[in-house]
Write a protein that holds these residues in place. Structure first.
Motif, PDB file in Angstrom:
ATOM      1  N   GLN A  10       1.011  -1.255   0.245  1.00 50.36           N
ATOM      2  CA  GLN A  10       0.317   0.270  -0.146  1.00 50.36           C
ATOM      3  C   GLN A  10       0.133   1.001   0.167  1.00 50.36           C
ATOM      4  O   GLN A  10       1.734   1.657   0.379  1.00 50.36           O
ATOM      5  N   GLU A  11       0.749   2.487  -1.069  1.00 50.32           N
ATOM      6  CA  GLU A  11       1.599   3.506  -0.550  1.00 50.32           C
ATOM      7  C   GLU A  11       1.034   4.316   0.906  1.00 50.32           C
ATOM      8  O   GLU A  11       1.886   4.599   1.461  1.00 50.32           O
ATOM      9  N   TYR A  12      -0.015   4.223   1.473  1.00 52.81           N
ATOM     10  CA  TYR A  12      -0.195   4.319   2.826  1.00 52.81           C
ATOM     11  C   TYR A  12      -1.455   3.374   3.808  1.00 52.81           C
ATOM     12  O   TYR A  12      -1.803   3.643   2.883  1.00 52.81           O
ATOM     13  N   GLN A  64       9.464   5.233   0.774  1.00 54.50           N
ATOM     14  CA  GLN A  64       9.285   5.427  -0.742  1.00 54.50           C
ATOM     15  C   GLN A  64       8.957   6.903  -0.754  1.00 54.50           C
ATOM     16  O   GLN A  64       9.403   7.545   0.301  1.00 54.50           O
ATOM     17  N   GLU A  66       7.750  10.204  -3.070  1.00 50.77           N
ATOM     18  CA  GLU A  66       6.637  11.089  -3.935  1.00 50.77           C
ATOM     19  C   GLU A  66       7.242  11.814  -4.993  1.00 50.77           C
ATOM     20  O   GLU A  66       7.625  13.208  -5.105  1.00 50.77           O
ATOM     21  N   VAL A  75       5.291   7.171  -7.175  1.00 50.25           N
ATOM     22  CA  VAL A  75       5.724   7.134  -6.482  1.00 50.25           C
ATOM     23  C   VAL A  75       6.063   5.419  -6.168  1.00 50.25           C
ATOM     24  O   VAL A  75       6.111   4.711  -7.547  1.00 50.25           O
ATOM     25  N   ARG A  77       8.999   3.010  -4.664  1.00 52.63           N
ATOM     26  CA  ARG A  77       9.125   1.829  -3.583  1.00 52.63           C
ATOM     27  C   ARG A  77      10.204   1.677  -3.337  1.00 52.63           C
ATOM     28  O   ARG A  77      10.629   0.693  -4.508  1.00 52.63           O
ATOM     29  N   ARG A  96       0.364   5.546 -10.756  1.00 52.21           N
ATOM     30  CA  ARG A  96       1.599   6.081 -10.652  1.00 52.21           C
ATOM     31  C   ARG A  96       2.408   5.326  -9.414  1.00 52.21           C
ATOM     32  O   ARG A  96       3.506   6.022  -9.010  1.00 52.21           O
ATOM     33  N   ASN A  97       2.245   4.091  -9.060  1.00 51.72           N
ATOM     34  CA  ASN A  97       3.263   3.278  -8.806  1.00 51.72           C
ATOM     35  C   ASN A  97       4.036   2.142 -10.021  1.00 51.72           C
ATOM     36  O   ASN A  97       3.765   1.952  -9.868  1.00 51.72           O
TER      37      ASN A  97
END
Length: 369
Positions: A10-12, A64, A66, A75, A77, A96-97
């Protein structure tokens, strides 16, 4: 096979996801397996919401960064070895990932990388190239965990095999919400016309329209009040409006009994912009949503039925008239509130956890041929 390892990236982790991951990790452990969530710290607009979770037994923090290229947020990571070596990797279905195409391109991870998301764009209008890129990623994924049935259908239209999809019926912890609602009591709804907003204070929620609708509603009924629960990058706009207008009450970010109290004190929800998991709050609390037809809503908007459990209006003044009209027609408002509560029985975190666990097992056992 026992001892399998599942990695969710997860991004967060926002606070509302904690019940899902806690119960899912427990369900997976009961099968003799392990589930860990790998996430970074929120940045930019997400950090402004102040709802990120920093620690939990199932959470592992990753590095990560941004950055923005040509106006597009990306993003980057650093995924640890434990992610790459997991038996199944679940990543967000988000362009975006930057790690997602690498996971799907490398033969050792492509066959065990699943996507979790909307199925196709619903909260923005993609360009032709963005749409093609998303379809390419989707077709290479081993599995899709779709928020809703409509999301799974969109993914099938884009080229994924329906047999490799799981519909989660995305939800929050409705049992806990109902307990909080009971704990704070019936509140003061109906004493004066009062609408509530709950959500992030960002552009997707159309905060300026929220204030404008409230101003128009107050002009139609001087007794109107608007309670705002939330935080975000547009907090300054809300704070300035609250200083200017005595009928606005901004309470900052709300959760638990604070959110329940806000819901109990209000007659309905006013969310002119994107409606996502607030649809669950609306149904469980019996507070119909008034929103705008021009907004791009989240997949959970599928849970609502215009004219039955929500009101979809064409603009600021139309929304204000709808608000005041419901306030002055108590039987109609009571009926909508009752239909919300009835519809809420279809959604629960327990149901989402069960579907997620079953989907994890199905995805890892699929032969991918």
């Amino acid at each position: 096979m026992a001892g399998r390892r599942f990695a969710i990236v997860q991004e967060y982790v926002p606070a509302y996801r904690v019940p899902l991951f806690t119960q899912l990790a427990a369900a997976v452990a009961a099968d003799g397996d392990e589930l860990l969530v790998y996430a970074g710290d929120p940045a930019g607009a997400l950090a402004e919401r102040r709802d990120g979770v920093q620690s939990s037994p199932w959470l592992r923090t990753i590095r990560q960064r941004e950055f923005t290229i040509f106006g597009r947020r990306l993003v980057l990571r650093a995924l640890p070895r434990a992610v790459w070596s997991a038996d199944l990797i679940v990543v967000e279905q988000a362009r975006r990932n930057t790690d997602v195409p690498f996971l799907l391109a490398w033969p050792r991870t492509a066959r065990k990388t699943a996507l979790w998301g909307h199925g196709a764009d619903v909260v923005k209008i993609p360009s032709h190239l963005e749409r093609r890129y998303s379809r390419l990623l989707l077709r290479r994924a081993a599995w899709l965990f779709a928020y809703t049935q409509a999301g799974a259908d969109r993914a099938v239209d884009a080229g994924i095999n329906r047999q490799r999809t799981t519909v989660l019926w995305n939800s929050i912890d409705t049992r806990r919400l109902r307990q909080d609602l009971d704990a704070v009591g019936p509140g003061r709804a109906g004493v004066s016309p009062r609408a509530a907003f709950i959500g992030g204070l960002d552009s997707s929620k159309r905060i300026e329209d929220l204030i404008s609708i409230g101003e128009a509603a107050h002009g139609l009924d001087p007794g109107f009040r608007l309670v705002i629960g939330g935080d975000g990058e547009l907090r300054g706009i809300v704070e300035a409006a609250a200083e200017r207008f005595s009928w606005i009450d901004h309470r900052g970010s709300v959760a638990g009994t604070d959110k329940a109290a806000l819901l109990q004190e209000s007659d309905l929800l006013l969310i002119p912009g994107r409606v996502g998991l607030a649809a669950i709050d609306s149904l469980a609390a019996g507070r119909p949503i008034v929103t705008l037809s021009t907004s791009l809503h989240g997949p959970e908007f599928e849970y609502l039925e215009p004219g039955v459990t929500c009101v979809v209006t064409d603009g600021v003044h139309d929304a204000a008239r709808a608000l005041v009209g419901l306030f002055h027609d108590r039987p109609a408002l009571d009926a909508m509130q009752a239909r919300c509560r009835e519809a809420s029985q279809n959604y629960s975190i327990e149901n989402t956890v069960r579907r997620f666990r079953d989907g994890l097992n199905a995805a890892i056992e699929d032969d991918h041929e």
